[in-house]
Design an enzyme around this catalytic site. Structure first.
Site, mmCIF file in Angstrom:
data_model
loop_
_atom_site.group_PDB
_atom_site.id
_atom_site.type_symbol
_atom_site.label_atom_id
_atom_site.label_comp_id
_atom_site.label_asym_id
_atom_site.label_seq_id
_atom_site.Cartn_x
_atom_site.Cartn_y
_atom_site.Cartn_z
ATOM 1 N N SER A 51 0.799 -1.228 0.000
ATOM 2 C CA SER A 51 0.000 0.000 0.000
ATOM 3 C C SER A 51 0.833 1.280 0.000
ATOM 4 O O SER A 51 0.316 2.352 -0.278
ATOM 5 C CB SER A 51 -0.949 0.017 1.205
ATOM 6 N N LYS A 169 0.988 4.536 6.938
ATOM 7 C CA LYS A 169 0.481 5.359 5.836
ATOM 8 C C LYS A 169 1.136 6.732 5.926
ATOM 9 O O LYS A 169 1.851 7.051 6.863
ATOM 10 C CB LYS A 169 -1.046 5.528 5.922
#
EC number: 3.4.21.89
Length: 392
Positions: A51, A169
């Site tokens: 991701s 993230k």
């Protein structure tokens, strides 16, 4: 080594410790020192999913700085050293006890979480599956089977905040910011957000009719398998900005354009209320990111955005009756936030389960700042060029 240093020796006492006792004392000291370092200074972390590609790759091994934002005092202090939530070589055996729970506290750090930092945090949706998964699997299970069925069939447990899965993230929105996404481009406070140079984005590729050479793509560290294949030499790939610039010079390619999903309002996208917020993962917002001490007016159109903050993250009783909202049994039409919140997104936007799907990350879920890659391997080899790179 004398761990009982506070005890005064009697005069003439010269009894020597056994070798076993010396090793035992050394081991205890090492465990205590390593635990303090892991809790208050830095912790090792491994990238499990793509991701964040290509900023971070699967099987990058990182050091996560706890002191950057201030180390969080353990909220679940009774735990087996060097474990997170389950015992090694087991799937469901807890490595901690909830007999003692401490409230959220954080020691002073060097800075606050800054916009565009790469951050490690505990998964904020709260319910985690005790199975190895890719980035999207828990969300898809809940969507397809319903939360209660997932709990029963897939061994879902509700863990304390500091024992939930660790996610990594990029912080795209800080407390008080207003964030929006238009055609898969992020805007913060009305300005286009910078694009990380190693981030990936999905592109539509048109060629003269011939496919791209998979060997050359592999040499450029591009997955040679297209995400989609259309008619007349149309393909879909994930590229970094640098790869796009290079590929545009290839004679076989006639055009490269960003891929944008053309779809109606998506119930899978936060706040899961398409009647009031017809948003998609590529067209989203504008959305205000809550800041500690700020107040919002509550109504039927925005309660879906703030419901989880009020009930779960900040521990209030929320009801709607007789046409009014009640918080802790008191009628109100406003709410004042007790914590700061953040908006987290993966650099590989089209392959990331992030705030677009589950919303805000509370400050008490923040673990630390991703700092340094100390080891990396892929395709059976060490990626020497990535070792000791600072994460940006």
């Amino acid at each position: 080594m004398n761990l009982a240093f506070w005890k005064k020796k009697k005069e003439g006492q010269t009894k020597k410790k056994s070798v076993v006792r010396e090793w035992f004392d050394a081991a205890i000291f090492a465990v205590i020192a390593a635990t303090l370092i892991r809790t208050f200074i830095f912790e090792a972390y491994t990238i499990p999913t793509p991701s964040m590609e290509k900023t971070l790759l699967v099987n990058d091994f990182l050091f996560v700085s706890k002191i950057s934002y201030g180390p969080r005092i353990p909220m679940t202090p009774l735990a087996v050293p060097f474990t997170h939530h389950t015992l090694p070589f087991t799937q469901y055996t807890k490595a901690y006890s909830e007999a003692v729970q401490w409230k959220y506290r954080r020691l002073p750090g060097f800075s606050e979480v800054k916009r565009y930092d790469v951050v490690v945090f505990n998964f904020p949706e709260g319910d985690t599956v005790a199975l190895e998964q890719n980035d999207m699997s828990y969300y898809k299970l809940v969507r397809d089977y319903g939360r209660e069925n997932v709990w029963q069939q897939f061994h879902v447990t509700s863990r304390p905040v500091d024992k939930r899965e660790n996610y990594i993230k990029r912080c795209m929105g800080a407390p008080g910011d207003t964030l929006s996404i238009r055609d898969n481009v992020v805007y913060v406070n009305g300005a286009e957000a910078p694009v990380p140079p190693a981030s990936e984005r999905r592109y539509n590729v048109k060629t003269t009719g011939d496919p791209l050479n998979p060997s050359r793509l592999d040499e450029l560290d591009i997955d040679p398998n297209p995400m989609g294949v259309g008619d007349s030499g149309s393909y879909r790939y994930d590229f970094t900005p640098g790869a796009v610039a290079l590929l545009k010079t290839w004679p076989v390619i006639t055009s490269i354009t960003p891929y944008v999903k053309q779809q109606q309002a998506d119930v899978d996208v936060f706040p899961h209320d398409p009647a009031h917020y017809p948003w998609t993962e590529h067209n989203f917002g504008p959305l205000y990111i809550p800041k500690k001490g700020a107040s919002v007016k509550l109504d039927s159109s925005n309660i879906a955005i703030y419901d989880r903050i009020i009930r779960i993250y900040e521990g209030n009783k929320l009801e709607f009756k007789n046409g009014r909202f009640y918080i802790n049994d008191k009628p109100t039409d406003t709410y004042t936030f007790k914590m700061n919140y953040y908006w987290m997104m993966g650099d590989n936007r089209d392959n990331s389960l992030d705030s677009r799907f589950w919303g805000f990350v509370p400050e008490d879920h923040i673990v630390g700042k991703a700092w340094l890659i100390w080891m990396s391997y892929g395709k059976g080899n060490i990626r020497w060029s990535r070792l000791f790179n600072i994460i940006r």
